[in-house]
Design a protein around this motif. Structure first.
Motif, PDB file in Angstrom:
ATOM      1  N   GLU A 235       4.888   3.004 -18.562  1.00 60.50           N
ATOM      2  CA  GLU A 235       4.525   4.270 -17.909  1.00 60.50           C
ATOM      3  C   GLU A 235       5.129   4.347 -16.509  1.00 60.50           C
ATOM      4  OE1 GLU A 235       1.217   2.647 -19.633  1.00 60.50           O
ATOM      5  OE2 GLU A 235       0.025   4.481 -19.395  1.00 60.50           O
ATOM      6  N   LEU A 236       5.454   3.169 -15.970  1.00 61.74           N
ATOM      7  CA  LEU A 236       5.985   3.113 -14.607  1.00 61.74           C
ATOM      8  C   LEU A 236       7.105   2.077 -14.545  1.00 61.74           C
ATOM      9  CD1 LEU A 236       5.750   3.612 -11.503  1.00 61.74           C
ATOM     10  CD2 LEU A 236       3.911   1.917 -11.479  1.00 61.74           C
ATOM     11  N   ILE A 237       8.255   2.473 -13.992  1.00 60.69           N
ATOM     12  CA  ILE A 237       9.378   1.548 -13.796  1.00 60.69           C
ATOM     13  C   ILE A 237       9.747   1.588 -12.313  1.00 60.69           C
ATOM     14  CG2 ILE A 237      11.795   1.038 -14.369  1.00 60.69           C
ATOM     15  CD1 ILE A 237      11.317   2.338 -17.113  1.00 60.69           C
TER      16      ILE A 237
ATOM     17  N   ALA B 128       1.144  -5.387  -5.418  1.00 59.44           N
ATOM     18  CA  ALA B 128       0.416  -4.125  -5.246  1.00 59.44           C
ATOM     19  C   ALA B 128      -0.048  -3.584  -6.595  1.00 59.44           C
ATOM     20  CB  ALA B 128       1.311  -3.100  -4.548  1.00 59.44           C
ATOM     21  N   LEU B 129       0.851  -3.579  -7.556  1.00 57.45           N
ATOM     22  CA  LEU B 129       0.521  -2.977  -8.854  1.00 57.45           C
ATOM     23  C   LEU B 129      -0.493  -3.821  -9.618  1.00 57.45           C
ATOM     24  CD1 LEU B 129       4.117  -1.799  -9.800  1.00 57.45           C
ATOM     25  CD2 LEU B 129       2.150  -0.312  -9.285  1.00 57.45           C
ATOM     26  N   ARG B 130      -0.345  -5.132  -9.573  1.00 58.21           N
ATOM     27  CA  ARG B 130      -1.322  -5.987 -10.266  1.00 58.21           C
ATOM     28  C   ARG B 130      -2.685  -5.888  -9.603  1.00 58.21           C
ATOM     29  NH1 ARG B 130       2.144 -11.454 -11.990  1.00 58.21           N
ATOM     30  NH2 ARG B 130       3.240 -10.461 -13.730  1.00 58.21           N
TER      31      ARG B 130
ATOM     32  N   GLY C 131       0.817  -1.217   0.000  1.00 58.88           N
ATOM     33  CA  GLY C 131       0.000   0.000   0.000  1.00 58.88           C
ATOM     34  C   GLY C 131       0.847   1.262   0.000  1.00 58.88           C
ATOM     35  N   GLY C 132       2.018   1.179   0.625  1.00 61.69           N
ATOM     36  CA  GLY C 132       2.923   2.333   0.663  1.00 61.69           C
ATOM     37  C   GLY C 132       3.411   2.719  -0.721  1.00 61.69           C
ATOM     38  N   LEU C 133       3.709   1.710  -1.534  1.00 58.53           N
ATOM     39  CA  LEU C 133       4.131   1.998  -2.910  1.00 58.53           C
ATOM     40  C   LEU C 133       3.005   2.688  -3.677  1.00 58.53           C
ATOM     41  CD1 LEU C 133       5.859   1.762  -5.504  1.00 58.53           C
ATOM     42  CD2 LEU C 133       4.919  -0.534  -5.795  1.00 58.53           C
TER      43      LEU C 133
ATOM     44  N   LEU D  49       2.765   6.824  -5.358  1.00 60.11           N
ATOM     45  CA  LEU D  49       2.696   7.133  -6.793  1.00 60.11           C
ATOM     46  C   LEU D  49       1.903   8.418  -7.021  1.00 60.11           C
ATOM     47  CD1 LEU D  49       1.940   3.567  -8.246  1.00 60.11           C
ATOM     48  CD2 LEU D  49       4.152   4.761  -8.126  1.00 60.11           C
ATOM     49  N   PRO D  50       2.265   9.179  -8.058  1.00 60.05           N
ATOM     50  CA  PRO D  50       1.556  10.432  -8.313  1.00 60.05           C
ATOM     51  C   PRO D  50       0.108  10.219  -8.754  1.00 60.05           C
ATOM     52  CG  PRO D  50       3.232  10.029 -10.000  1.00 60.05           C
ATOM     53  CD  PRO D  50       3.431   8.996  -8.939  1.00 60.05           C
ATOM     54  N   SER D  51      -0.204   9.047  -9.336  1.00 62.78           N
ATOM     55  CA  SER D  51      -1.598   8.764  -9.692  1.00 62.78           C
ATOM     56  C   SER D  51      -1.796   7.257  -9.709  1.00 62.78           C
ATOM     57  CB  SER D  51      -1.938   9.366 -11.060  1.00 62.78           C
ATOM     58  OG  SER D  51      -1.070   8.830 -12.034  1.00 62.78           O
ATOM     59  N   SER D  52      -3.052   6.843  -9.825  1.00 65.45           N
ATOM     60  CA  SER D  52      -3.357   5.415  -9.797  1.00 65.45           C
ATOM     61  C   SER D  52      -2.666   4.696 -10.956  1.00 65.45           C
ATOM     62  CB  SER D  52      -4.874   5.209  -9.905  1.00 65.45           C
ATOM     63  OG  SER D  52      -5.134   3.848 -10.234  1.00 65.45           O
ATOM     64  N   PRO D  53      -2.115   3.524 -10.710  1.00 68.20           N
ATOM     65  CA  PRO D  53      -1.461   2.765 -11.784  1.00 68.20           C
ATOM     66  C   PRO D  53      -2.456   1.966 -12.637  1.00 68.20           C
ATOM     67  CG  PRO D  53      -1.225   1.604  -9.712  1.00 68.20           C
ATOM     68  CD  PRO D  53      -1.943   2.889  -9.391  1.00 68.20           C
ATOM     69  N   ARG D  54      -3.757   2.060 -12.331  1.00 64.73           N
ATOM     70  CA  ARG D  54      -4.755   1.277 -13.065  1.00 64.73           C
ATOM     71  C   ARG D  54      -4.619   1.501 -14.576  1.00 64.73           C
ATOM     72  NH1 ARG D  54      -8.908  -1.748 -12.642  1.00 64.73           N
ATOM     73  NH2 ARG D  54      -8.585  -1.761 -10.400  1.00 64.73           N
ATOM     74  N   GLY D  55      -4.563   0.420 -15.321  1.00 64.79           N
ATOM     75  CA  GLY D  55      -4.516   0.510 -16.781  1.00 64.79           C
ATOM     76  C   GLY D  55      -3.143   0.813 -17.349  1.00 64.79           C
ATOM     77  N   THR D  56      -2.132   0.970 -16.494  1.00 66.63           N
ATOM     78  CA  THR D  56      -0.804   1.295 -17.012  1.00 66.63           C
ATOM     79  C   THR D  56       0.017   0.017 -17.234  1.00 66.63           C
ATOM     80  OG1 THR D  56       0.193   1.515 -14.809  1.00 66.63           O
ATOM     81  CG2 THR D  56      -0.744   3.504 -15.785  1.00 66.63           C
TER      82      THR D  56
END
Ligand code: ATR
Length: 269
Positions: free
Chosen positions: A181-183, A135-137, A105-107, A111-118
């Motif tokens: 979009e995210l690394i 977390a990301l999945r 949840g901390g990660l 993040l500056p915005s939701s990773p949904r769809g990225t």
């Protein structure tokens, strides 16, 4: 007088005591609550934890190398901690040891915005990588995994494919850096001054308008962060992740909203 602690080995370098004690003071809990660092060797970990409730501890953070052991000894665990296979937060309540994982949840919170769809790329296949991938999945990103030892990336991918999410991603060996979009760098590369561009599948001139998370933190910005920022990427550093996971842990223990700015200032002091 509830006590809290971070258990690690080594743990003397931890910024959590300064950060959490500043937060407790800001919440007006500084008189009653306290947070300390406890160095405990792996062979002593389980006995040390089991003794804590009787010593007045309400909970603990757990860091390297104890996160898997913390989950293993818990009586109950959150779904995230179970699926990640590691816990960084323990709660001692009702005669039970409960395990949580706030690294995940901390990660997301950092993040500056939701990773949904990225499309996201996670570098590494250790404990930090597992929390990031899960977390990301879970948040709806397609997550590819690269690791120096590619068999480990494959194994982690398969293991975490058991979670029910819309999109998965894959274990990858060849990287198109601009496709993400995210690394997220969870490897130890850079910690001891290594050149990240010699060890990771990234090019110094390959960054663009992306988000780079570098979990490695030292006294200044990492080589990777500086290259990404120079190319216009948004950088999230390891200290921000530390702050966000700590804030979630504090909320679990105290039930109060964490004072993020106070925690950030203390972590960076
Ligand atoms: P943690 O639990 O903190 O994630 P770990 O399990 O020790 O730590 O994992 C460290 C990660 O950093 C691994 O993904 C490791 O790659 P290997 O699985 O191939 O060992 C990665 N790592 C460490 N040093 C590295 C280097 N010089 N180049 C590339 N990856 C490295």
């Amino acid at each position: 007088m509830p006590r809290l602690a971070v258990l690690g080995h080594p743990v003397a370098h931890s910024r959590s005591p300064a950060m959490q004690n500043a937060a407790l003071a800001a919440l007006g809990l500084g008189e009653g609550w306290s947070y300390e660092a406890i160095d405990v060797a792996p062979e002593d970990f389980a006995a040390r934890v089991r003794a804590m409730p009787a010593e007045g501890f309400a909970g603990a953070n757990v860091t390297v190398p104890h996160k898997a052991a913390a989950l293993a000894l818990a009586d109950a665990a959150s779904e995230g901690a179970r699926q990640i296979g590691a816990a960084n937060t323990l709660v001692f309540a009702d005669g039970q040891i409960q395990a949580h994982n706030t690294d995940a949840g901390g990660l997301i919170a950092a993040l500056p915005s939701s990773p949904r769809g990225t499309r996201a790329l996670v570098l590494g296949a250790g404990g930090a990588a597992r929390a990031a991938i899960w977390a990301l999945r879970t948040e709806g990103a397609a997550v590819d995994i690269w690791n120096r030892t590619s068999a480990r990336a494959e194994a982690v991918h398969l293991e975490l494919s058991g979670i029910e999410v819309e999109v998965q991603g894959a274990a990858v060996t060849a990287i198109d850096q601009s496709a993400y979009e995210l690394i997220v760098n969870t490897t130890a590369v850079g910690l001891h001054g290594e050149d990240p561009f010699a060890h990771l599948p990234l090019r110094r001139d390959g960054f663009g308008k992306q988000v780079l998370v570098d979990m490695v933190y030292g006294d200044g910005p990492s080589t990777l962060s500086m290259a990404a920022a120079a190319a216009g990427a948004t950088v999230v550093d390891g200290l921000e992740i530390l702050v966000q996971q700590g804030a979630l842990s504090l909320q679990i223990w105290t039930g109060q909203e964490a004072p993020l700015d106070v925690m950030r200032a203390a972590a960076r002091a």
